[in-house]
Design an enzyme around this catalytic site. Structure first.
Site, PDB file in Angstrom:
ATOM      1  N   HIS A  53       0.315  -1.418   0.163  1.00 27.49           N
ATOM      2  CA  HIS A  53       0.020   0.009  -0.050  1.00 27.49           C
ATOM      3  C   HIS A  53       0.981   1.129  -0.297  1.00 27.49           C
ATOM      4  O   HIS A  53       0.280   2.711  -0.721  1.00 27.49           O
ATOM      5  CB  HIS A  53      -1.042  -0.087   1.293  1.00 27.49           C
ATOM      6  N   ASP A  96       8.013  22.494 -24.841  1.00 25.17           N
ATOM      7  CA  ASP A  96       7.860  21.474 -24.499  1.00 25.17           C
ATOM      8  C   ASP A  96       8.620  20.773 -23.728  1.00 25.17           C
ATOM      9  O   ASP A  96       9.900  22.475 -22.888  1.00 25.17           O
ATOM     10  CB  ASP A  96       8.208  19.882 -25.539  1.00 25.17           C
ATOM     11  N   TRP A 156       7.353  -0.630   4.018  1.00 24.90           N
ATOM     12  CA  TRP A 156       8.037   0.401   2.400  1.00 24.90           C
ATOM     13  C   TRP A 156       9.219   0.423   2.938  1.00 24.90           C
ATOM     14  O   TRP A 156       9.967   0.957   2.516  1.00 24.90           O
ATOM     15  CB  TRP A 156       7.430   0.783   2.154  1.00 24.90           C
ATOM     16  N   SER A 208      12.857   6.522 -12.817  1.00 26.78           N
ATOM     17  CA  SER A 208      12.459   7.146 -13.564  1.00 26.78           C
ATOM     18  C   SER A 208      12.427   8.853 -13.085  1.00 26.78           C
ATOM     19  O   SER A 208      12.377   9.500 -13.870  1.00 26.78           O
ATOM     20  CB  SER A 208      10.790   6.227 -13.545  1.00 26.78           C
ATOM     21  N   SER A 209      12.487   8.787 -11.674  1.00 26.54           N
ATOM     22  CA  SER A 209      12.378   9.991 -10.924  1.00 26.54           C
ATOM     23  C   SER A 209      13.428  10.941 -10.906  1.00 26.54           C
ATOM     24  O   SER A 209      13.164  11.763 -11.259  1.00 26.54           O
ATOM     25  CB  SER A 209      11.909  10.249  -9.342  1.00 26.54           C
ATOM     26  N   HIS A 251      13.382  11.889   4.138  1.00 22.17           N
ATOM     27  CA  HIS A 251      13.452  12.554   4.369  1.00 22.17           C
ATOM     28  C   HIS A 251      12.806  13.640   3.235  1.00 22.17           C
ATOM     29  O   HIS A 251      11.760  14.208   3.650  1.00 22.17           O
ATOM     30  CB  HIS A 251      13.559  12.773   5.933  1.00 22.17           C
ATOM     31  N   GLU A 257      12.740  12.859   0.989  1.00 16.45           N
ATOM     32  CA  GLU A 257      12.042  12.216  -0.207  1.00 16.45           C
ATOM     33  C   GLU A 257      10.497  12.844   0.201  1.00 16.45           C
ATOM     34  O   GLU A 257       9.062  13.110  -0.645  1.00 16.45           O
ATOM     35  CB  GLU A 257      11.774  10.552   0.251  1.00 16.45           C
ATOM     36  N   TYR A 266       9.356  15.295   1.552  1.00 18.67           N
ATOM     37  CA  TYR A 266       9.728  17.165   0.959  1.00 18.67           C
ATOM     38  C   TYR A 266       8.860  17.017  -0.062  1.00 18.67           C
ATOM     39  O   TYR A 266       8.538  17.659  -0.603  1.00 18.67           O
ATOM     40  CB  TYR A 266      10.732  17.613   1.708  1.00 18.67           C
ATOM     41  N   SER A 312      -0.111  27.859  -3.636  1.00 15.15           N
ATOM     42  CA  SER A 312      -0.170  28.643  -3.978  1.00 15.15           C
ATOM     43  C   SER A 312      -0.075  29.235  -4.982  1.00 15.15           C
ATOM     44  O   SER A 312      -0.521  30.542  -5.092  1.00 15.15           O
ATOM     45  CB  SER A 312       1.591  28.757  -4.224  1.00 15.15           C
ATOM     46  N   HIS A 340      14.949  11.678  13.029  1.00 13.09           N
ATOM     47  CA  HIS A 340      13.722  11.696  13.737  1.00 13.09           C
ATOM     48  C   HIS A 340      12.885  11.153  13.656  1.00 13.09           C
ATOM     49  O   HIS A 340      12.275  10.057  14.076  1.00 13.09           O
ATOM     50  CB  HIS A 340      13.133  13.414  13.263  1.00 13.09           C
ATOM     51  N   HIS A 341      13.461   9.803  12.487  1.00 13.45           N
ATOM     52  CA  HIS A 341      12.669   9.190  12.228  1.00 13.45           C
ATOM     53  C   HIS A 341      12.942   7.695  12.716  1.00 13.45           C
ATOM     54  O   HIS A 341      12.629   6.624  13.206  1.00 13.45           O
ATOM     55  CB  HIS A 341      12.300   8.192  11.200  1.00 13.45           C
ATOM     56  N   THR A 354       7.803  26.063   7.199  1.00 11.81           N
ATOM     57  CA  THR A 354       6.031  25.908   6.821  1.00 11.81           C
ATOM     58  C   THR A 354       5.567  26.724   7.260  1.00 11.81           C
ATOM     59  O   THR A 354       4.185  27.702   6.905  1.00 11.81           O
ATOM     60  CB  THR A 354       5.991  24.112   6.914  1.00 11.81           C
ATOM     61  N   LYS A 380       4.472  30.158   5.278  1.00  8.61           N
ATOM     62  CA  LYS A 380       3.875  29.349   4.108  1.00  8.61           C
ATOM     63  C   LYS A 380       2.644  29.491   4.574  1.00  8.61           C
ATOM     64  O   LYS A 380       1.603  29.867   4.011  1.00  8.61           O
ATOM     65  CB  LYS A 380       4.375  27.923   3.235  1.00  8.61           C
ATOM     66  N   ARG A 433       1.771   0.401  15.451  1.00 11.71           N
ATOM     67  CA  ARG A 433       1.355  -0.494  13.846  1.00 11.71           C
ATOM     68  C   ARG A 433       1.601  -1.426  13.222  1.00 11.71           C
ATOM     69  O   ARG A 433       2.481  -2.327  14.392  1.00 11.71           O
ATOM     70  CB  ARG A 433       2.664   0.862  13.493  1.00 11.71           C
TER      71      ARG A 433
END
Lengths: 178, 524, 266
Positions: free
Chosen positions: B76, B105, B141, B168-169, B252, B254, B256, B267, B301-302, B327, B330, B449
């Site tokens: 998932h 293009d 994951w 790809s990314s 991390h 990722e 963002y 925005s 922090h993870h 943040t 914003k 979890r």
């Protein structure tokens, strides 16, 4: 068009550099661990500094043991704690017995807690520097000679030295699988 | 600004049918491919979520065995992150970036095609592992060793698939940066670019820096498993925690990557429907850049419970708390944009306003998680699950949906049904909160979890969450219906489909011509 | 009674059990759990206040600055002063949070002066406990009633099982008012040991040793779970700690010490 080409070249170099960086993190992490004692990493080559300086400070060291992956081994410290003088070398040993019916190859991994004192716990001789071969039913005494370094800060609690014994028989003969 | 009317005829040997889509190098076609692919993956990942929520509806095991449940939670996440969200943002980038900067293009059109077509191949491989005898990946994951090294035959396929997705990314990001830096219409300086272009530029840099690190980490997993290395096993002098450091150094940034384009979308939409320019454009650019830079120094922090030295825990606590500052800037700028504007509340605006409120709630739980000693109680509980679903679902996904409603008239020339859009919005928003808000409670009350079954005191909130999840899923069927209904409409949308819309794309006809801005427009 | 009424009655009966609707972290029975709770509530209240203010302004704007009310859009779109203000104020608030957080963290990581040491080893899928000084050693796994009931399609009503999924065969017994140092490791994969009421969690990592400390102030039974995904039965390896006054603990140790001697020769 050349603006695009130049951008792409630079970015591709960054990609390669970041991939290499991820591998560089391996030795960086190791060095960082040695400096900070993260995860209780201690020296893995013999400590040979001859400036042994006995101080009038004492520290309690506790010894514990673990066997990884429920391997068929008995592995315990001969002594579960010692009060040691800072700056003086000491000897102790662990006892290992092969409870299986075949010869095993083993290796031990040390870990010290609290991690920040790991760098002051120096091993002069340790069975963890080498692998062991142990026959079925055999009992081995595995020795450690250590010294608590003079740079040890004041007012600390006990130091716990833990060894985890791994059976790596399969890893040596075949490709790695659990 | 001058209007550019495209007179170029289609070439005679342009393929049609399936071959058109397989060989296209047109950014609009590729954008559509990414968006349809993302929608499909969103439903596949969503289906897995419903299997999870069906099992968690009541305590006891009713539908699946624990091993399969772990495959569902793992897949998932992989599908939603790499198959739904990231391709959606790339699809939006493809459609919008060239038009927004007045370019014909993307910089590398053929690479663009490859970047897309890697995805269906990689995901077919990934999903096929669920049908292996030993099952699909089940270590989460995050793939922590040693657990991930115990995996069955799926492991090399999962890793190969992730490498392809990463490639790809990365290729897409290179394309985005090359396009933005080299192909802006003359007169469009960096600080005149639309804010969505800025957020994608910064996101692309994050991708270039972070994805290769994931590649390294999973390659190390592969060699540990099959080639006798021991990066992550203590027996060989390695450390399982090393993987966590490398993974989260990627992981991390990722997250963002998953949110910065969403910030750009919000925005764009808030000013359009407030009929007022974005407040603090320069600040918004700097805040986005600060968030991106800070994202590289917060990763641990993870991992607060891993046994880090005190100094490390304090450092990462401080840097993580610090990210709240840009943040917050914003959020305040969005509200200042609304302030004394002249707002109307069409569907894109509704989703954007809900984004601001609900993403901020996710931000608050994030701030709580940043506090290390409190995190010792939150970590690996449903409190974390609540946090990241709030920032990803009514956060990132709402932004994608808002973007689709907003730009649909430009892409298709057809207006969606506004009443149905509002119904979709309200159903989605209500159900998203019913699904995820109770997770804060059960997490605080002690529910871990990644468990398929739970102690009976967690029943009531889990029931509510499961009902919400099914409601949320059904509401998205309405979204698909709205899309197809729209496509059946006649072409009626104006060039400038929204009264307050600004930007080069709104100077083009709706639908935008297949080739646009073959000659760059003039910028004042 | 028809099925619908039965359903409603059952729902309300379970609704009336307040534990089911628990929305918050327990304050706990040890200094570290208390500290985590107090910090959690402080940050929570701060975010609530910020939320009320920020959303308040936002909803005011939504209500008043709308085209349908005749509002005309203003033209301002930047202000350096305002940007500085709303950068500095949040920063100051964060510093205010960081101070108690850092103090608490330092307190939690200080394991000195413990009286007893408990080594906890995570296995797939159970725990092993070794009382280092007191020579007691045993495995602890999910109790049989829970294990039977949790099988897929067991048709056993789990609400009738005692402490479903939070019960074990052998409990951890610890003395109250005693600083206990808990050493954590694992045999196979990463696990995590967590009993929320007595302290925060820490990972149990194979090949490495971690530590935390607890000082349980109130006798009682405290339940927790493994909190790091460790394979298929990650959700089925709970922890039960029974905290008893010191004399009771000493008695329990002497009763159980024999097990340890028997294990030694294996």
């Amino acid at each position: 068009m050349s603006g695009i080409k130049s951008t792409i070249t630079k970015l591709s170099l960054v990609v390669v550099a970041m991939y290499a960086f991820s591998y560089a993190l391996v030795p960086i992490y190791d060095t960082f661990c040695e400096i900070t004692g993260l995860n209780g990493k201690t020296n893995d080559v013999a400590y040979t500094d001859n400036d042994i300086n006995k101080e009038d400070r004492f520290v309690k060291v506790k010894f514990i043991s673990n066997v990884a992956n429920s391997a068929p081994l008995y592995f315990e410290p001969s002594v579960t704690e010692m009060t040691v003088q800072v700056g003086k070398p000491y000897n102790t040993h662990y006892v290992m017995k092969n409870n299986s019916s075949r010869q095993l190859h083993t290796t031990a991994s040390p870990s010290v807690t609290p991690g920040k004192y790991a760098e002051y716990f120096k091993k002069i001789e340790c069975f963890c520097f080498n692998q062991q071969t142990i026959n079925s039913g055999e009992v081995k005494d595995l020795g450690v000679q250590f010294i608590v370094d003079n740079d040890l800060p004041d007012n600390i609690g006990d130091i716990v030295l833990s060894y985890t014994m791994f059976d790596i028989t399969n890893n040596i003969s075949e490709s790695n699988k659990l | 600004m001058s209007t550019n009317i495209d007179h170029i005829k289609e070439e005679h040997h342009q393929p049609s049918g399936i071959m058109r889509w397989i060989t296209t190098t047109n950014h609009k076609d590729i954008g559509s491919l990414y968006l349809w692919f993302s929608l499909l993956m969103f439903f596949i990942g969503g289906f897995m979520a419903l299997i999870i929520r069906a099992e968690l509806f009541q305590p006891g095991l009713q539908f699946v065995v624990p091993g399969f449940f772990n495959q569902m939670t793992t897949m998932h996440a992989l599908i939603m992150i790499f198959g739904a969200l990231m391709p959606a943002f790339v699809g939006l980038a493809n459609w919008q970036l060239p038009m927004m900067i007045g370019a014909p293009d993307m910089a590398l059109p053929r690479l663009n095609n490859w970047s897309f077509w890697i995805l269906p191949f990689a995901f077919t491989m990934l999903i096929s592992t669920l049908f292996f005898e030993s099952g699909g990946p089940a270590a989460g994951w995050t793939l922590y060793p040693p657990l991930s090294l115990q995996g069955g035959n799926s492991m090399p396929f999962v890793i190969f698939s992730l490498h392809l997705l990463g490639a790809s990314s990365i290729l897409g990001a290179i394309n985005v940066i090359a396009t933005i830096l080299n192909m802006r219409a003359p007169g469009m300086t960096l600080m005149k670019m639309p804010i969505f272009v800025w957020t994608w530029l910064i996101t692309a840099f994050l991708l270039i820096a972070a994805m290769p690190v994931l590649a390294g980490a999973i390659t190390m997993l592969l060699t540990d498993r099959f080639y006798g290395t021991s990066f992550f096993t203590a027996a060989g002098g390695g450390d399982p925690v090393l993987f966590q450091h490398i993974f989260w150094f990627f992981g991390h940034p990722e997250v963002y990557i998953l949110i910065l384009p969403a910030f750009g979308i919000v925005s764009t939409i808030i000013p359009a429907f407030s009929r007022k320019k974005l407040f603090g454009y320069d600040s918004m650019v700097y805040a986005t850049a600060s968030i991106a830079l800070l994202s590289f120094i917060v990763w641990a922090h993870h991992m607060f419970t891993v046994g880090m030295p005190l100094a490390g825990e304090i450092f990462f606590m401080f840097t993580t708390m610090l990210i709240a500052v840009p943040t917050g800037v914003k959020v305040f700028n969005w509200i200042a944009t609304m302030w004394r504007g002249s707002m109307t509340f069409e569907t894109p605006m509704l989703f954007s306003l809900a984004f601001i409120v609900l993403f901020t709630i996710g931000g608050f739980s994030g701030l709580m998680l940043a506090i290390t000693p409190a995190d010792f109680q939150y970590h690996d509980t449903y409190f974390v699950v609540a946090h990241f679903h709030y920032v990803l679902v009514p956060g990132a996904i709402f932004a994608v949906i808002a973007a689709v409603y907003y730009w649909l008239p430009k892409w298709t020339g057809k207006m969606y049904n506004e009443t149905l859009g509002k119904i979709h919005f309200w159903m989605t928003t209500i159900f998203v909160n019913i699904t995820f808000f109770p997770m804060h409670f059960v997490g605080l009350a002690g529910m871990p979890r990644r468990i398929p079954d739970y102690a009976v005191q967690f029943t009531d909130f889990n029931m509510i969450a499961s009902v919400g999840a099914f409601g949320f899923g059904l509401s998205q069927l309405l979204f698909v219906y709205i899309l197809f209904l729209t496509l059946k409409q006649p072409v009626t949308a104006a060039d400038k489909s929204w009264e307050g819309a600004e930007g080069l794309e709104w100077t083009l006809p709706s639908p935008a011509p297949y080739h646009s801005f073959d000659k760059p427009p003039k910028i004042d | 009674m028809n099925k619908l009424s039965l359903f409603i009655v059952t729902m309300f009966t379970s609704l009336s059990s307040m534990a089911d609707w628990e929305v918050n972290m327990p304050r706990g029975v040890s200094p570290t759990a208390n500290a985590a709770y107090d910090l959690h509530m402080l940050i929570f209240y701060i975010t609530v206040v910020i939320g009320i203010i920020v959303f308040g302004v936002m909803f005011y704007s939504i209500f008043h600055h709308r085209k349908s009310k005749g509002a005309k859009p203003a033209s301002f779109h930047e202000s350096t002063t305002v940007e500085i203000i709303w950068t500095v104020i949040p920063f100051v608030i964060l510093v205010g949070m960081a101070v108690p957080a850092t103090k608490t963290l330092i307190m939690m990581e200080d394991t000195r002066d413990s009286e007893i040491t408990l080594k906890v080893t995570g296995y797939q899928w159970m725990w092993k406990y070794d009382y280092v000084e007191d020579n007691v050693s045993f495995f602890s796994k999910l109790d049989n009633n829970s294990n039977e009931a949790r099988q897929l399609g067991s048709k056993i009503d789990v609400n009738q099982v005692d402490n479903y999924l939070l019960n074990v065969d052998n409990e951890v017994v610890l003395p109250t008012d005693t600083k206990v140092r808990i050493l954590l490791t694992a045999s196979d994969v990463i696990h995590a040991w967590w009993v929320p009421e007595i302290t925060g969690k820490k990972d149990a990592i194979p090949g490495y040793i971690n530590e935390l400390w607890v000082d349980i102030k109130k006798p009682g039974v405290y339940r927790g779970q493994c909190t790091e995904l460790c394979g298929k039965d990650h959700g089925f390896m709970p922890i039960v700690v029974r905290a008893v006054p010191k004399q009771e603990y000493v008695k329990w140790v002497s009763l159980n010490q024999k097990n340890r001697v028997a294990d030694k020769s294996e």
